[in-house]
Design an enzyme around this catalytic site. Sequence first.
Site, PDB file in Angstrom:
ATOM      1  N   ASP A  41       0.802  -1.227   0.000  1.00  9.99           N
ATOM      2  CA  ASP A  41       0.000   0.000   0.000  1.00  9.99           C
ATOM      3  C   ASP A  41       0.833   1.274   0.000  1.00  9.99           C
ATOM      4  O   ASP A  41       0.292   2.372   0.006  1.00  9.99           O
ATOM      5  CB  ASP A  41      -0.974   0.003   1.198  1.00  9.99           C
ATOM      6  CG  ASP A  41      -2.073   1.041   1.030  1.00  9.99           C
ATOM      7  OD1 ASP A  41      -2.574   1.199  -0.099  1.00  9.99           O
ATOM      8  OD2 ASP A  41      -2.448   1.679   2.024  1.00  9.99           O
ATOM      9  N   HIS A  63     -10.630  28.903   5.544  1.00 10.27           N
ATOM     10  CA  HIS A  63     -11.849  28.910   6.355  1.00 10.27           C
ATOM     11  C   HIS A  63     -11.876  30.104   7.303  1.00 10.27           C
ATOM     12  O   HIS A  63     -12.879  30.775   7.458  1.00 10.27           O
ATOM     13  CB  HIS A  63     -11.932  27.589   7.136  1.00 10.27           C
ATOM     14  CG  HIS A  63     -13.103  27.473   8.029  1.00 10.27           C
ATOM     15  ND1 HIS A  63     -12.977  27.477   9.390  1.00 10.27           N
ATOM     16  CD2 HIS A  63     -14.422  27.373   7.761  1.00 10.27           C
ATOM     17  CE1 HIS A  63     -14.189  27.363   9.928  1.00 10.27           C
ATOM     18  NE2 HIS A  63     -15.071  27.292   8.976  1.00 10.27           N
ATOM     19  N   ASP A  66     -24.474  33.348   7.299  1.00 13.95           N
ATOM     20  CA  ASP A  66     -24.428  33.735   8.719  1.00 13.95           C
ATOM     21  C   ASP A  66     -23.599  35.000   8.889  1.00 13.95           C
ATOM     22  O   ASP A  66     -23.029  35.533   7.940  1.00 13.95           O
ATOM     23  CB  ASP A  66     -23.914  32.601   9.603  1.00 13.95           C
ATOM     24  CG  ASP A  66     -22.462  32.274   9.308  1.00 13.95           C
ATOM     25  OD1 ASP A  66     -21.861  32.913   8.431  1.00 13.95           O
ATOM     26  OD2 ASP A  66     -21.922  31.357   9.956  1.00 13.95           O
ATOM     27  N   LYS A  93     -27.496  31.303  10.669  1.00 16.81           N
ATOM     28  CA  LYS A  93     -27.161  29.886  10.547  1.00 16.81           C
ATOM     29  C   LYS A  93     -26.876  29.265  11.905  1.00 16.81           C
ATOM     30  O   LYS A  93     -26.227  29.860  12.759  1.00 16.81           O
ATOM     31  CB  LYS A  93     -25.936  29.713   9.654  1.00 16.81           C
ATOM     32  CG  LYS A  93     -25.630  28.249   9.304  1.00 16.81           C
ATOM     33  CD  LYS A  93     -24.405  28.134   8.434  1.00 16.81           C
ATOM     34  CE  LYS A  93     -23.143  28.371   9.254  1.00 16.81           C
ATOM     35  NZ  LYS A  93     -21.923  28.182   8.451  1.00 16.81           N
ATOM     36  N   ARG A 138     -25.343  25.595  13.369  1.00 13.86           N
ATOM     37  CA  ARG A 138     -24.784  24.298  12.993  1.00 13.86           C
ATOM     38  C   ARG A 138     -25.381  23.227  13.899  1.00 13.86           C
ATOM     39  O   ARG A 138     -25.184  23.231  15.115  1.00 13.86           O
ATOM     40  CB  ARG A 138     -23.259  24.312  13.102  1.00 13.86           C
ATOM     41  CG  ARG A 138     -22.577  22.984  12.737  1.00 13.86           C
ATOM     42  CD  ARG A 138     -21.095  23.134  12.437  1.00 13.86           C
ATOM     43  NE  ARG A 138     -20.857  23.899  11.231  1.00 13.86           N
ATOM     44  CZ  ARG A 138     -20.950  23.377  10.000  1.00 13.86           C
ATOM     45  NH1 ARG A 138     -21.260  22.110   9.832  1.00 13.86           N
ATOM     46  NH2 ARG A 138     -20.738  24.136   8.959  1.00 13.86           N
TER      47      ARG A 138
END
Lengths: 225, 225, 225, 225, 225, 225
Positions: free
Chosen positions: A45, A137, A176, A199, A201
């Site tokens: 692998d 992000h 949001d 928003k 979560r």
Amino acid sequence: MTKSTIPSDKVRFFSGSSNPALAASIAAELGVPLDNTQITRFSNDNLYIQLGATVRYRRVYIVQSLSQPVNEHLMELLMMLDIARGAAAAEVHAIIPYYSFARSDKKDAPRISITARLVADLLKTAGATHVMSMIFHSPQVHGFFSLPTDPLSSWIVLKQYLEAHDLSDGILVTPDMGQAKSAARFANVLRLPIAAGNKERISDTEVAIRGLVGNQVRGHKRALI
Amino acid sequence: MTKSTIPSDKVRFFSGSSNPALAASIAAELGVPLDNTQITRFSNDNLYIQLGATVRYRRVYIVQSLSQPVNEHLMELLMMLDIARGAAAAEVHAIIPYYSFARSDKKDAPRISITARLVADLLKTAGATHVMSMIFHSPQVHGFFSLPTDPLSSWIVLKQYLEAHDLSDGILVTPDMGQAKSAARFANVLRLPIAAGNKERISDTEVAIRGLVGNQVRGHKRALI
Amino acid sequence: MTKSTIPSDKVRFFSGSSNPALAASIAAELGVPLDNTQITRFSNDNLYIQLGATVRYRRVYIVQSLSQPVNEHLMELLMMLDIARGAAAAEVHAIIPYYSFARSDKKDAPRISITARLVADLLKTAGATHVMSMIFHSPQVHGFFSLPTDPLSSWIVLKQYLEAHDLSDGILVTPDMGQAKSAARFANVLRLPIAAGNKERISDTEVAIRGLVGNQVRGHKRALI
Amino acid sequence: MTKSTIPSDKVRFFSGSSNPALAASIAAELGVPLDNTQITRFSNDNLYIQLGATVRYRRVYIVQSLSQPVNEHLMELLMMLDIARGAAAAEVHAIIPYYSFARSDKKDAPRISITARLVADLLKTAGATHVMSMIFHSPQVHGFFSLPTDPLSSWIVLKQYLEAHDLSDGILVTPDMGQAKSAARFANVLRLPIAAGNKERISDTEVAIRGLVGNQVRGHKRALI
Amino acid sequence: MTKSTIPSDKVRFFSGSSNPALAASIAAELGVPLDNTQITRFSNDNLYIQLGATVRYRRVYIVQSLSQPVNEHLMELLMMLDIARGAAAAEVHAIIPYYSFARSDKKDAPRISITARLVADLLKTAGATHVMSMIFHSPQVHGFFSLPTDPLSSWIVLKQYLEAHDLSDGILVTPDMGQAKSAARFANVLRLPIAAGNKERISDTEVAIRGLVGNQVRGHKRALI
Amino acid sequence: MTKSTIPSDKVRFFSGSSNPALAASIAAELGVPLDNTQITRFSNDNLYIQLGATVRYRRVYIVQSLSQPVNEHLMELLMMLDIARGAAAAEVHAIIPYYSFARSDKKDAPRISITARLVADLLKTAGATHVMSMIFHSPQVHGFFSLPTDPLSSWIVLKQYLEAHDLSDGILVTPDMGQAKSAARFANVLRLPIAAGNKERISDTEVAIRGLVGNQVRGHKRALI
């Protein structure tokens, strides 16, 4: 932007297996050939990778998104960086359109990993000298990199697309408040009103939008979210 | 070896997902509890790991084989090391029973990676301060680690097992000349004659043994390979 | 928390000039003496600092806030770390109650410095082995440190203080949505309703709160902001 | 020296706030523009700096003396280096005409800092790739830098100035024996006799010269000290 | 100093080949055994060194002067440090009574090496965590080491020796002004008058003393140089 | 290979004392001048080295074999690398025709040094940015270097030499099985049969060849070993 053509003997352009079509498009846009990368696997692998063109003294670009399967794509990228560095490339640029680890950017529980920082360090160890990515992000993730790093925005592309359409009676809606500031800047560029959702979560994969904030929502026919 | 019991408040012992049964056995042998590790995954395939016990100022052991799926197990290990280091562990020991990357230990083609060296560097970057592993594919791999590293041998276990059996008329057979030296040492310990095969690697998964070298093969009833 | 007394021959506790009273309080709370630090200045404005107690093989704590004048206090701290490391301290802990650079945590303009990351690296270069601070302006700043770092919360103290008072008819008000999540958690602990302001930053020093979000504001007599 | 003109698209030349007039003179001498640097300050006393021209792939020079206020000027310099490195400059040259920390070059008391070495390391951490400075307080300070470093001498300028004057009956006087060797070399170049004072340091700011060594003092009309 | 006895199971004490008698004396003074070091040489002139006692988790001291042949002794030391680090010693202390490279401490010609700094870096790379040496040729050399470093003085021994003798009518003479300051301090301790020579270096191996400075020389019967 | 001529103002080419004739030949082959290196020694046996040409911004090549006396030649090389780096060379290439330490590539006894790895790290610390060497004792040694490294083969030269001779009735004989694989490849290129000896190492300097394996030995008139 006018197409500039980089002298192709100075540049090498490789793609991992995450999104070869995107890499081919970028290379075509830049006017350089997409060099070959051989990616196979031993019976145990372990990945076996070979870059298909001399990189000595070249400026090397490697395109790889950290999309699923994330760890396979990360290891491919680390090995490709290592190969380029070890084969005496002058510069090794990691182009990571989707830096998925960016969401692991803080410790909101004890004994977890700020993986976005860990991976930034691994990229440096493996040999990257420069990183490009779509904006992270949270903007602070930029500071996790000790290498020169360019978070790229897609606004210019979105703007071109939207301006080619009729935006009268349109409104820009952000899910949001967290993104409200940058959304407002974009709305301003497009001369659109703006509204923000509320928003919440619910879980890793579910969110609920409970109402919209902003007086101008009612009466608009087109909402850009 | 008599069982020594390490004071468990000084030690933390964690396992990745590669072989929890093995980790539990080692912990039991050492007389320390196996601490909890929570390993889950976000919807974007990123790992989320939490170590389940305070590691501050502790000696932390993390057991993880680089078995299949190799890159998942590697990333788990890197994140666990990073967590331990970031949470102020005094020492972070990586116990890697199977270091599969050891076979990628040289450049017999241009522009490939000596991945065994790359991964050794990644382990250090992630926070390991000491590595233990079963002996490597080639003894030189030891030199890829800048951290103190102990390649462990299973000979003592094999010896105990074999000595509990009748070895008269036995012979030790090694598949090829590459291992002849260490096989001879082991044969000497067991007071057995030795023969060597003439292994030829046909592909990544197939080998052929073409004949045996050594006068003593004929007439022996038990061959230990 | 009961007062634990650390054996004072194993610990050295020093204060920079930013807040010696605070340092003295912490030392008293821990039951260790506050060791002497001599801080003077040459005629060319260079700092001259001498730590007043042997640190060899000791665990050294240095308390210094990055309050005004910021750069003076930073340089004091860097020099004190350097002295401790150079004099063979076993561990060098930087306690930085106010890490003012935390606000410079992103690049929202080209060619500026993510100074919070730069200073984290300077602290490591100067010899820190561990950092403690009050929670950062954004939780991502934690990831700027490659050293073990503990952002400390003052909630436990606030909670003790508030619970000693009558909170009936009280409400917890947070100035903007950015802190709403953690404020909600705190409100929950105190069993108080919550409201959020709509803060707008006018300049570096001025903000305006335009209205409050939350149905419960009216009728409450005490608002905790 | 004839004026060479560096192609200005390859070079960026910035000045900190310590001595902008000097920086402007150097830039003019080199024939490159002095690029803009914006230096302001947040209400919490943190510096905010922005470099006013793209540095990507450029050779960047930053001129900053470590004059009073020393720590302000040092932090400015560190941030400017960090910005240039983070914005992908090819080379980052720190020109530090007055490296005031050079006097803190030894430990003549326990638990003090060899600050000249500490600051050399901070400059490297912040991103400098090369350092220029006027010759250091002691020549050993050169060895504190792991980066290529050029201590520059002003002799050539002094020589040109003095040779334009009548030096007959002149004598070169050095304040103490510590500089006698280099003073002798300079006297030799100017074909002047030399005398040395017997300097005694009374405090950080006061010295006394008790007599002169050297037979030739009497009778000379002009003494260059 | 009263003899303290370090628990010998926590300490390992090794000697290179430069001065085993000195190492044995130090070990005896400390009350620890001098552990065995095997130093041989392959036919290709490469050193082969084996440390003769387990160092895992121990505090390891290695004594080696950089006396002639300097490079042989340096390489022995580097290898011994590397062995101790690689075998998981907790601390690795290099005791270098004579650090001969200290004289190469500045660049008084272009394109030479500040070898005292280079060797300090090599010692760190090889694994040293602490350095002890007799005081360096110039005190700035201390700053070449990024590791905790202790330059040791022999004054206490000289003082004990001299005080056991009749020093009346004695005078302390220092060969040149460079050492005058520390000589004056020593003279003060011994309550002796002092005089300084006027040393001139003729070549690498020859110096001339041209006269003595100081009124008190005449009439003293014993001059300590 | 046709002779390419590197522009000599971009390149500096220096030789240590191990084999100046070889260095001169390489420089001549490349069409660049061999720059001067002054190597002397202080009375305390310390090396003093000066490179005889400006290296600033140049690509610097340093040729030095680690032949006897090994440690002298190693220290010369380390100092030359340090000088080039410190004098602002753009690249520092170490050409090490004989890397004698390659044989110390594993730990087959406890508490010895993998010196081939140690020296690879020392070369990096001293300033090398690239290493060239003849192929190492074992191919894994390549992985000891974190710098780009090129192990060079002499096959092309041997092939040219041999093809200029009559090889009919020739056979290629390799002393032991360890080299059989690469010998077979070479035999294939030359279209020669091959035989392998059965080498046994008696001591560091003596080996015995006990018989040959391979059917074709008898009858061949020329054996190339």
